[in-house]
Scaffold this motif. Structure first.
Motif, short mmCIF file in Angstrom:
data_model
loop_
_atom_site.label_atom_id
_atom_site.label_comp_id
_atom_site.label_asym_id
_atom_site.label_seq_id
_atom_site.Cartn_x
_atom_site.Cartn_y
_atom_site.Cartn_z
N THR A 114 0.55 -1.02 0.14
CA THR A 114 -0.12 0.04 0.28
C THR A 114 0.95 1.09 0.32
OG1 THR A 114 -1.69 -0.81 1.44
CG2 THR A 114 -1.83 1.54 0.75
N TYR A 115 2.04 1.24 0.92
CA TYR A 115 2.89 2.27 1.13
C TYR A 115 3.42 2.50 -0.46
CZ TYR A 115 1.51 3.36 5.44
OH TYR A 115 1.06 4.03 6.87
N GLN A 116 4.29 1.86 -0.99
CA GLN A 116 4.72 1.25 -2.56
C GLN A 116 3.83 1.73 -3.74
OE1 GLN A 116 5.77 -2.71 -2.76
NE2 GLN A 116 7.22 -2.68 -2.06
N PHE A 117 2.76 1.59 -3.34
CA PHE A 117 1.58 2.02 -4.23
C PHE A 117 1.51 3.59 -4.19
CE2 PHE A 117 -0.82 -2.30 -5.06
CZ PHE A 117 -0.53 -1.81 -6.36
N ALA A 118 1.08 4.41 -2.77
CA ALA A 118 1.66 5.81 -2.54
C ALA A 118 2.41 5.46 -3.43
CB ALA A 118 1.09 5.51 -1.26
N ALA A 119 3.61 5.62 -3.09
CA ALA A 119 4.77 6.11 -3.41
C ALA A 119 4.49 6.72 -5.04
CB ALA A 119 5.87 5.55 -2.93
N THR A 157 -9.49 4.97 12.36
CA THR A 157 -9.12 3.54 11.72
C THR A 157 -9.37 2.92 12.33
OG1 THR A 157 -7.35 3.70 12.82
CG2 THR A 157 -8.10 4.35 10.04
N PRO A 158 -10.14 1.38 12.24
CA PRO A 158 -10.38 0.44 13.12
C PRO A 158 -9.20 -0.90 13.76
CG PRO A 158 -11.18 -0.03 10.75
CD PRO A 158 -10.33 0.83 10.77
N PHE A 159 -9.63 -1.53 14.43
CA PHE A 159 -8.94 -2.82 15.44
C PHE A 159 -8.52 -3.10 14.04
CE2 PHE A 159 -12.39 -4.44 15.64
CZ PHE A 159 -13.11 -5.87 15.65
N ASN A 160 -9.37 -4.22 13.03
CA ASN A 160 -9.42 -5.41 11.93
C ASN A 160 -8.06 -5.19 11.68
OD1 ASN A 160 -10.60 -3.38 10.94
ND2 ASN A 160 -11.88 -5.35 9.77
N PHE A 161 -7.30 -4.33 10.97
CA PHE A 161 -6.79 -4.24 9.89
C PHE A 161 -5.27 -2.76 10.36
CE2 PHE A 161 -9.19 -6.96 7.49
CZ PHE A 161 -8.27 -8.13 6.98
N PRO A 162 -4.88 -3.18 11.48
CA PRO A 162 -4.36 -1.82 11.79
C PRO A 162 -3.26 -1.28 11.45
CG PRO A 162 -3.82 -3.69 13.40
CD PRO A 162 -4.53 -4.13 12.41
N PHE A 163 -2.92 -1.94 10.89
CA PHE A 163 -1.36 -1.64 9.95
C PHE A 163 -1.80 -1.59 8.17
CE2 PHE A 163 1.55 -3.44 12.53
CZ PHE A 163 1.84 -2.40 13.66
N ASN A 164 -3.03 -2.04 7.87
CA ASN A 164 -2.43 -1.64 6.30
C ASN A 164 -4.13 -0.13 6.08
OD1 ASN A 164 -2.12 -1.83 3.99
ND2 ASN A 164 -4.10 -3.48 3.64
N HIS A 168 -3.91 3.35 4.48
CA HIS A 168 -4.83 3.95 3.44
C HIS A 168 -5.31 4.91 3.58
CE1 HIS A 168 -5.99 0.59 0.09
NE2 HIS A 168 -4.88 -0.37 1.13
N LYS A 169 -5.39 5.44 4.61
CA LYS A 169 -5.90 6.84 5.30
C LYS A 169 -4.65 7.79 4.30
CE LYS A 169 -9.13 4.94 7.02
NZ LYS A 169 -10.87 5.08 5.97
#
Length: 483
Positions: A114-119, A157-164, A168-169
């Motif tokens: 996700t961060y690679q896509f953002a870059a 953000t919620p708990f279920n995907f705390p990194f990903n 996405h934000k």
């Protein structure tokens, strides 16, 4: 820097203006699986919100002026740091979120992507030229558009995907040149604080990312009251999402609010080939996924065979400690959620449903549960279970399956298995959802595809490119030529 991620450091402060900020009050964070004390976490107050907003406002001018290649470089550096610390961050995720370690590693890998896509997206925020002479009076004029950052983005953000889901934000916001005030879920603040440190190490300007931990109920009004906030992006319950939208006014809003995702299985499908995938979709992370497979509509010709194979595969799942490699399903996030789903299953059985497998609570975990003879009005069908519970329902023809699927307040992802391309696209047009996944489960998601729902499933779209668009403002510029 690495030492700060270890769970031996039990006091975690706020992250404001690139520094740790102590507070007067802290709350205890316990592991969902065994209730072990993990950390004491700072509770932000309205004054901390004001301080964070002031810092984010100051940093907004720095981010706006930062060249795209520098924003891209920071995001790419964060991706590399995540890769380097994959195992320790996966253990952190497994501990505070109760996510099985193999799933936690997979989440870190997705977060890197996700961060690679953002870059990459930071370097391709395009405008366009407008043919002004297409309209009378437009001769001898040039027209063009470009996109500008909004300023301060509030991310909840919620708990279920705390990194990903945090990625996405943050990823699109920083790619576009915004600043972010982040409020992570109460149960998973450590991952957000770890990411703040990574961005600091990667060179993000102080104040561009603020992390406020504590009660969402106590902080939400303060976060939304500040008129300098230009966008709110929220993932969570429909009730809270609707309240946020009502308070946001003319500011931009993206809401990802959950679902009761359905799958249609047509009779021309090779049933044995899809069983393992369907079980994965229903029970991954104890069903605590917005696009978890909750309702399966199976054609009457293959219903019995599907149920038998599905239940056999479900019985192979191992429930246990999230840090053990063999664990498939671990704790639900909170005891209240266990009590809720236990009540819903018992209610469904009282109303005529039958338990094909599971249906039992064991400490902090809920056994993977298959329900049969479920009707659309039962809570386990018409509401979001957010638990390892799936219903398998028989249907006669595709139109009936589509009607059953659409009979929902939600519309996030829907799946259909069929070898008939005409029927696949017929269903894709008729199904009311943000995405229709053909020949796979609705739980399928890649991090660059558009993601979001209709009806009570939300408003706006994530997926890095699409989120960047929603985190920028389109500006038009016209020049009258002296020719």
């Amino acid at each position: 820097m690495k030492e700060a991620f270890t769970l031996t450091h039990l006091t975690k402060h706020l992250w404001i203006n690139g520094q740790w900020k102590e507070t007067k009050a802290y709350y205890e964070l316990h592991a969902p699986y065994d209730q072990k004390l993990i950390a004491k976490v700072a509770k932000a107050t309205p004054s901390h919100v004001k301080e964070a907003m002031d810092g984010a406002h100051t940093a907004a001018s720095i981010m706006r002026a930062m060249p795209a290649f520098e924003r891209a470089g920071i995001l790419a550096k964060v991706a590399l740091l995540l890769q380097d610390r994959r195992e320790e961050l996966a253990k952190l995720c497994a501990t505070e979120a109760g996510k099985p370690i193999r799933a936690a590693r997979a989440e870190i890998d997705r977060t890197v992507t996700t961060y690679q896509f953002a870059a990459e997206e930071a370097k391709r925020i395009y405008g366009e030229t407008i043919p002004m002479d297409a309209a009378p009076g437009g001769s001898n004029r040039l027209g063009m558009t470009w996109r500008e950052p909004l300023g301060i983005v509030v991310a909840i953000t919620p708990f279920n995907f705390p990194f990903n889901l945090v990625a996405h934000k943050l990823g699109p916001a920083f790619a576009a040149g915004n600043t972010v005030v982040l409020k992570p879920a109460n149960q998973t603040p450590l991952s957000a604080l770890a990411i703040a440190e990574l961005f600091h190490e990667a060179g993000l300007p102080a104040g561009a990312l603020q992390v406020l931990t504590g009660s969402g109920r106590e902080l939400s009004d303060e976060l939304l009251r500040d008129e300098r906030v230009r966008k709110v992006t929220f993932t969570g319950s429909p009730e809270v999402g609707k309240a946020i939208k009502a308070k946001a006014g003319l500011r931009k809003v993206t809401l990802e609010l959950g679902s009761n995702s359905a799958l249609i299985v047509e009779p021309d499908t090779n049933i044995p080939n899809l069983i393992e995938r369907c079980v994965e979709g229903a029970f991954s992370y104890a069903g605590q996924v917005c696009i978890s497979l909750q309702r399966i509509y199976v054609h009457e010709q293959v219903y019995e065979a599907f149920c038998e194979l599905f239940i056999t595969q479900t019985a192979k799942l191992r429930v246990g400690n999230p840090l053990e490699e063999q664990t498939d399903i671990s704790a639900m996030i909170h005891a209240d959620e266990l009590e809720r789903i236990e009540a819903w299953v018992q209610e469904a059985v009282a109303q005529g449903a039958r338990i094909g497998y599971g249906g039992q609570r064991d400490g902090s975990t809920w056994e993977p549960t298959v329900l049969l003879n479920v009707t659309p009005d039962m809570n386990v069908s018409c509401k979001e279970t957010f638990a390892p519970v799936v219903s398998i329902v028989k249907y006669r023809d595709l139109d009936e399956a589509i009607a059953l699927t659409n009979n929902s307040a939600f519309g996030l992802n829907i799946g259909i298995y069929t070898n008939n391309i005409d029927r696949a696209f017929y269903a894709a047009r008729a199904l009311e959802a943000g995405a229709v996944i053909i020949n796979d489960i609705p739980t399928f998601r890649l991090d660059h595809m558009p993601y979001g729902g209709v009806k009570d499933s939300g408003y706006g779209r994530e997926g890095v490119k699409y989120a960047v668009e929603e985190m920028t403002e389109l500006k038009f510029v016209s020049i009258r030529l002296n020719t």
